[in-house]
Enzyme design. Structure first.
Site, PDB file in Angstrom:
ATOM      1  N   VAL A   1     -24.879  44.157  47.497  1.00 44.53           N
ATOM      2  CA  VAL A   1     -25.134  44.749  48.819  1.00 44.53           C
ATOM      3  C   VAL A   1     -24.881  46.254  48.714  1.00 44.53           C
ATOM      4  O   VAL A   1     -23.847  46.681  48.192  1.00 44.53           O
ATOM      5  CB  VAL A   1     -24.218  44.127  49.890  1.00 44.53           C
ATOM      6  CG1 VAL A   1     -24.432  44.796  51.238  1.00 44.53           C
ATOM      7  CG2 VAL A   1     -24.469  42.630  49.985  1.00 44.53           C
TER       8      VAL A   1
ATOM      9  N   MET B   1     -10.304  40.683  46.417  1.00 41.64           N
ATOM     10  CA  MET B   1      -9.057  41.465  46.440  1.00 41.64           C
ATOM     11  C   MET B   1      -8.876  42.128  47.804  1.00 41.64           C
ATOM     12  O   MET B   1      -8.077  43.058  47.940  1.00 41.64           O
ATOM     13  CB  MET B   1      -9.056  42.506  45.325  1.00 41.64           C
ATOM     14  CG  MET B   1      -9.113  41.872  43.935  1.00 41.64           C
ATOM     15  SD  MET B   1      -8.391  42.884  42.650  1.00 41.64           S
ATOM     16  CE  MET B   1      -9.428  44.324  42.734  1.00 41.64           C
TER      17      MET B   1
ATOM     18  N   ASP C   1     -19.990  43.043  40.119  1.00 38.51           N
ATOM     19  CA  ASP C   1     -19.128  42.984  38.932  1.00 38.51           C
ATOM     20  C   ASP C   1     -19.819  42.062  37.932  1.00 38.51           C
ATOM     21  O   ASP C   1     -19.421  40.919  37.735  1.00 38.51           O
ATOM     22  CB  ASP C   1     -17.743  42.469  39.333  1.00 38.51           C
ATOM     23  CG  ASP C   1     -17.085  43.392  40.333  1.00 38.51           C
ATOM     24  OD1 ASP C   1     -16.489  44.384  39.910  1.00 38.51           O
ATOM     25  OD2 ASP C   1     -17.221  43.149  41.549  1.00 38.51           O
TER      26      ASP C   1
ATOM     27  N   LEU D   1     -12.153  44.126  52.834  1.00 34.83           N
ATOM     28  CA  LEU D   1     -13.467  43.479  52.807  1.00 34.83           C
ATOM     29  C   LEU D   1     -14.569  44.331  53.436  1.00 34.83           C
ATOM     30  O   LEU D   1     -14.342  45.062  54.394  1.00 34.83           O
ATOM     31  CB  LEU D   1     -13.393  42.126  53.529  1.00 34.83           C
ATOM     32  CG  LEU D   1     -12.373  41.146  52.942  1.00 34.83           C
ATOM     33  CD1 LEU D   1     -12.368  39.845  53.747  1.00 34.83           C
ATOM     34  CD2 LEU D   1     -12.641  40.856  51.472  1.00 34.83           C
TER      35      LEU D   1
ATOM     36  N   HIS E   1     -18.632  41.601  50.309  1.00 34.90           N
ATOM     37  CA  HIS E   1     -17.837  40.361  50.303  1.00 34.90           C
ATOM     38  C   HIS E   1     -18.420  39.348  51.303  1.00 34.90           C
ATOM     39  O   HIS E   1     -18.477  38.148  51.034  1.00 34.90           O
ATOM     40  CB  HIS E   1     -16.398  40.654  50.720  1.00 34.90           C
ATOM     41  CG  HIS E   1     -15.655  41.592  49.804  1.00 34.90           C
ATOM     42  ND1 HIS E   1     -15.309  42.863  50.174  1.00 34.90           N
ATOM     43  CD2 HIS E   1     -15.195  41.431  48.544  1.00 34.90           C
ATOM     44  CE1 HIS E   1     -14.648  43.454  49.190  1.00 34.90           C
ATOM     45  NE2 HIS E   1     -14.567  42.604  48.182  1.00 34.90           N
TER      46      HIS E   1
ATOM     47  N   ARG F   1     -13.473  50.528  46.676  1.00 35.74           N
ATOM     48  CA  ARG F   1     -13.049  51.835  46.139  1.00 35.74           C
ATOM     49  C   ARG F   1     -13.871  52.995  46.688  1.00 35.74           C
ATOM     50  O   ARG F   1     -13.473  54.147  46.497  1.00 35.74           O
ATOM     51  CB  ARG F   1     -13.111  51.825  44.604  1.00 35.74           C
ATOM     52  CG  ARG F   1     -12.029  50.973  43.972  1.00 35.74           C
ATOM     53  CD  ARG F   1     -11.923  51.201  42.459  1.00 35.74           C
ATOM     54  NE  ARG F   1     -10.736  50.577  41.903  1.00 35.74           N
ATOM     55  CZ  ARG F   1     -10.710  49.382  41.298  1.00 35.74           C
ATOM     56  NH1 ARG F   1     -11.827  48.686  41.178  1.00 35.74           N
ATOM     57  NH2 ARG F   1      -9.588  48.898  40.820  1.00 35.74           N
TER      58      ARG F   1
ATOM     59  N   GLN G   1     -17.949  40.543  34.982  1.00 37.65           N
ATOM     60  CA  GLN G   1     -16.997  39.541  35.476  1.00 37.65           C
ATOM     61  C   GLN G   1     -17.726  38.224  35.768  1.00 37.65           C
ATOM     62  O   GLN G   1     -17.258  37.141  35.413  1.00 37.65           O
ATOM     63  CB  GLN G   1     -16.348  40.103  36.739  1.00 37.65           C
ATOM     64  CG  GLN G   1     -15.563  39.148  37.569  1.00 37.65           C
ATOM     65  CD  GLN G   1     -14.900  39.881  38.734  1.00 37.65           C
ATOM     66  OE1 GLN G   1     -14.010  40.697  38.530  1.00 37.65           O
ATOM     67  NE2 GLN G   1     -15.315  39.600  39.946  1.00 37.65           N
TER      68      GLN G   1
HETATM   69  P1  AMP Z   1     -13.339  42.500  44.769  1.00 33.10           P
HETATM   70  O1  AMP Z   1     -12.638  42.347  46.086  1.00 33.10           O
HETATM   71  O2  AMP Z   1     -13.793  43.890  44.499  1.00 33.10           O
HETATM   72  O3  AMP Z   1     -12.580  41.869  43.628  1.00 33.10           O
HETATM   73  O4  AMP Z   1     -14.673  41.662  44.896  1.00 33.10           O
HETATM   74  C1  AMP Z   1     -14.644  40.303  45.251  1.00 33.10           C
HETATM   75  C2  AMP Z   1     -16.022  39.726  45.055  1.00 33.10           C
HETATM   76  O5  AMP Z   1     -16.951  40.419  45.873  1.00 33.10           O
HETATM   77  C3  AMP Z   1     -16.518  39.866  43.606  1.00 33.10           C
HETATM   78  O6  AMP Z   1     -17.201  38.683  43.257  1.00 33.10           O
HETATM   79  C4  AMP Z   1     -17.437  41.043  43.704  1.00 33.10           C
HETATM   80  O7  AMP Z   1     -18.435  41.061  42.716  1.00 33.10           O
HETATM   81  C5  AMP Z   1     -18.032  40.854  45.085  1.00 33.10           C
HETATM   82  N1  AMP Z   1     -18.561  42.121  45.576  1.00 33.10           N
HETATM   83  C6  AMP Z   1     -17.896  43.290  45.700  1.00 33.10           C
HETATM   84  N2  AMP Z   1     -18.742  44.256  46.133  1.00 33.10           N
HETATM   85  C7  AMP Z   1     -19.958  43.676  46.271  1.00 33.10           C
HETATM   86  C8  AMP Z   1     -21.248  44.148  46.675  1.00 33.10           C
HETATM   87  N3  AMP Z   1     -21.452  45.409  47.018  1.00 33.10           N
HETATM   88  N4  AMP Z   1     -22.266  43.279  46.699  1.00 33.10           N
HETATM   89  C9  AMP Z   1     -22.073  41.980  46.339  1.00 33.10           C
HETATM   90  N5  AMP Z   1     -20.889  41.478  45.947  1.00 33.10           N
HETATM   91  C10 AMP Z   1     -19.847  42.307  45.918  1.00 33.10           C
END
Ligand code: AMP
Length: 280
Positions: free
Chosen positions: A177, A31, A151, A34, A38, A188, A154
């Site tokens: 991470v 989303m 997530d 980044l 990500h 967030r 998810q």
């Molecule tokens: P989002 O942009 O929040 O929808 O996340 C996109 C992807 O990045 C999803 O598969 C998340 O689980 C992954 N993601 C978000 N934050 C982290 C993190 N801290 N460590 C690993 N993957 C992440």
């Protein structure tokens, strides 16, 4: 500049050309806004020597009416620079109108996953995720999709739906991470003020504590209650859940068996809702 694919037909053209060259496609849906979490997905995708397509789409269907869809952090220019530096081959940037044109009427619902944990506390969220991920996988047709364990629900839901719908895509989960403090990186986190940033890492510390107590043979219900009390004492305003679950089905566990379990949690800190999880 990373190649931008702004419409479904641009994406299809790109994917068809890539497949003509027998390129194998790795997909990283996001989303945007980044961060290193990500980019870890991108790095994993690149390790497999595939054509890497990322997507940025803030999916309105996975936000509830009182949630932060409008204020969700957006930084397209910064994101494009990060994706370019990371060596992503192309980024898909569909519009809401392209994804959900007038008359759109389909909802993908993964029962058992949609009404527990995140689904219980964010009604409709899991259906929104399932619907958009299904669409994205059908559009991008990747050989493999990379998703974060951040997530966790998810990730398990996507594994389930890909198996159930015979979607020919491998689903790879990537470790969370974290910042040095232990706080899981999240778009967030930008909502947190200085005082909240001090408190936020106690979410991770608390679920580790819960995991340790369960590992030590402690009563799960008691470990969970102690965890909730600890979060409130640390300054969290509300705990949506701390749950000790089977890592595949996410069914609540009542005791430690032979399989590893997963501790998942969601809690509110000021106006920010944070989630995290660890393995037991
Ligand atoms: P989002 O942009 O929040 O929808 O996340 C996109 C992807 O990045 C999803 O598969 C998340 O689980 C992954 N993601 C978000 N934050 C982290 C993190 N801290 N460590 C690993 N993957 C992440």
């Amino acid at each position: 500049m990373v190649q931008q694919l702004k419409t479904l037909s641009e994406l299809r053209h790109y994917v068809n050309a890539a497949k003509m060259q027998t390129a194998r496609i790795a997909f990283v849906p996001t989303m945007g806004s980044l961060h290193a979490g990500h980019l870890a997905l991108v790095t994993e995708a690149q390790r497999q020597k595939r054509r890497v397509i990322a997507s940025i789409f803030v999916n309105p269907k996975q936000f509830g009416p009182n949630e932060d869809f409008v204020s969700y952090p957006r930084d397209l220019e910064g994101d494009l620079n990060k994706l370019k530096s990371a060596g992503v081959d192309a980024v898909y940037l569909p519009s809401v109108e392209d994804m959900y044109p007038t008359g759109f009427a389909t909802l993908v619902q993964v029962s058992g996953f949609n009404n527990i944990l995140e689904g219980e506390h964010r009604p409709g969220h899991m259906d929104g995720v399932a619907t958009v991920v299904t669409k994205l996988l059908l559009q991008v047709q990747p050989d493999v999709v990379f998703m974060g364990e951040k997530d966790f629900q998810q990730l398990q839901l996507v594994k389930r739906l890909v198996a159930d719908l015979s979607i020919p895509t491998g689903v790879v989960g990537v470790s969370i991470v974290r910042e040095n403090s232990g706080l899981a990186k999240s778009s967030r986190n930008a909502y947190l003020n200085a005082a909240e940033r001090e408190i936020a890492p106690s979410l991770y510390k608390t679920i580790i504590e819960v995991a340790n107590n369960v590992m030590a043979g402690g009563d799960i219900a008691q470990a969970v209650q102690e965890g909730k009390d600890a979060l409130l004492a640390a300054g969290f305003s509300k705990v949506d859940y701390i749950a000790v679950c089977d890592p595949q089905t996410l069914e609540l566990a009542d005791r430690l068996g032979d399989k590893p379990l997963r501790v998942l949690a969601a809690a509110h800190l000021g106006k920010t809702r944070l989630i995290d999880n660890v393995t037991v």
